[in-house]
Enzyme design. Structure first.
Site, PDB file in Angstrom:
ATOM      1  N   SER A   1     -41.067 -25.000   6.944  1.00 21.42           N
ATOM      2  CA  SER A   1     -39.406 -24.682   7.008  1.00 21.42           C
ATOM      3  C   SER A   1     -38.683 -25.972   6.848  1.00 21.42           C
ATOM      4  O   SER A   1     -39.190 -27.162   6.842  1.00 21.42           O
ATOM      5  CB  SER A   1     -39.265 -24.295   8.497  1.00 21.42           C
ATOM      6  OG  SER A   1     -38.015 -24.336   8.774  1.00 21.42           O
TER       7      SER A   1
ATOM      8  N   TYR B   1     -39.344 -25.647  17.438  1.00 24.16           N
ATOM      9  CA  TYR B   1     -39.708 -24.946  16.337  1.00 24.16           C
ATOM     10  C   TYR B   1     -39.776 -26.003  15.302  1.00 24.16           C
ATOM     11  O   TYR B   1     -40.962 -26.221  14.499  1.00 24.16           O
ATOM     12  CB  TYR B   1     -38.748 -23.996  15.696  1.00 24.16           C
ATOM     13  CG  TYR B   1     -39.006 -23.214  14.289  1.00 24.16           C
ATOM     14  CD1 TYR B   1     -39.685 -22.169  14.286  1.00 24.16           C
ATOM     15  CD2 TYR B   1     -38.369 -23.695  13.224  1.00 24.16           C
ATOM     16  CE1 TYR B   1     -40.054 -21.467  12.970  1.00 24.16           C
ATOM     17  CE2 TYR B   1     -38.652 -23.322  12.000  1.00 24.16           C
ATOM     18  CZ  TYR B   1     -39.603 -22.150  11.985  1.00 24.16           C
ATOM     19  OH  TYR B   1     -39.536 -21.588  10.702  1.00 24.16           O
TER      20      TYR B   1
END
Ligand SMILES: NC(=O)c1ccc[n+]([C@@H]2O[C@H](COP(=O)([O-])OP(=O)(O)OC[C@H]3O[C@@H](n4cnc5c(N)ncnc54)[C@H](OP(=O)(O)O)[C@@H]3O)[C@@H](O)[C@H]2O)c1
Length: 234
Positions: free
Chosen positions: A134, A147
């Site tokens: 990501s 995250y």
């Protein structure tokens, strides 16, 4: 017939990738926690073994590996299943550490556990590992510390793995923003309809798997057809 194992294949990028690979003649082992969603998503696709379960569960991972063993080979492992963590995203000073452990179990330790379990068949085929990353792994967005730190660690793990496993291709693949359940959880109550559908990212992922450039970190945008393949430093 090539074989791929893809985690988190009941919706979003995982489902779109599973559909694309199955349509190109691949055999698949696929999972997600909610079994009915997984069955519905993959119904009608040929050569798909769908196994409901949680990637953080060692027993479930053993089931995935057993299915691979029955198929007799593994060409590509795609660690796609992921946890965003709490929604709305908390600031680090408020982050519940048990929640953070769960994010790391799902996004970092489970992918490594699958790599360890499947290293034998992957090595035998000179295979490919794709760990879905990501931009939160490299950018410091407020709220994304749990995250993002797990994805940053996954990126680094991928880079070290690439240095250790010369016979494999090891990729961290950043798909960019996609209109999915996870993305909606990250932006609760917001209209995310301007984000691209996950299916739009699949050609870039297929190009990575098909052309097998040197191991490294790649962004979907850099793999769009016509673009020269550019590796991104993590
Ligand atoms: N969407 C974005 O904008 C975006 C941006 C950058 C990176 N990514 C990354 O892209 C990947 C796919 O994300 P997505 O947006 O497509 O997510 P999604 O639509 O929410 O789909 C996630 C998939 O993973 C499964 N899953 C989640 N936790 C699992 C677990 N513990 N064990 C097994 N399966 C699990 C889900 O099914 P169940 O819930 O039934 O288990 C579902 O099939 C992820 O690695 C994500 O971090 C997404």
């Amino acid at each position: 017939m090539p074989v791929a194992l893809i985690t988190g294949a009941s919706r979003g990028l995982g489902e779109a990738t599973a559909r694309a690979l199955a349509g190109r003649g691949w055999s698949l082992v696929a999972d997600a926690r909610r079994g009915a969603d997984l069955t519905d998503a993959l119904r009608g696709l040929p050569r798909v073994i769908a196994i409901p379960g949680d990637v953080t569960d060692p027993g479930h991972r053993a089931q995935l590996a057993a299915s691979v063993a029955r198929l007799g080979r593994l060409d590509v492992l795609i660690n796609n299943a992921s946890s965003l963590g709490p929604s709305p995203l908390p600031a680090l000073r408020d982050y519940d550490l048990d929640e953070l452990r769960r994010v790391q179990e799902t996004n970092l330790l489970a992918p490594l556990a699958l790599i360890q379990l499947l290293a034998g068949p992957l090595t035998a085929s000179g295979g490919t590992i794709v760990n879905i990353s990501s931009d939160a792994a490299v950018e410091a967005y407020p709220g994304w510390g749990g995250y993002g730190s797990a994805k940053a660690a996954l990126d680094h793990l991928t880079a070290v793995l690439a240095a250790e496993e010369e016979s494999l291709r090891c990729y961290a693949f950043d798909p960019g923003d996609m209109r999915t359940e996870m993305h909606q959880l990250a932006f609760p109550g917001e209209d995310i309809s301007d984000r691209p559908e996950p299916v739009s990212v699949v050609p870039a992922l297929l190009r990575l798997i098909g052309e097998r450039p040197p191991s490294g970190r790649y962004r979907a945008g850099d793999l769009s057809s016509g673009n020269e393949m550019v590796q991104v430093a993590s």
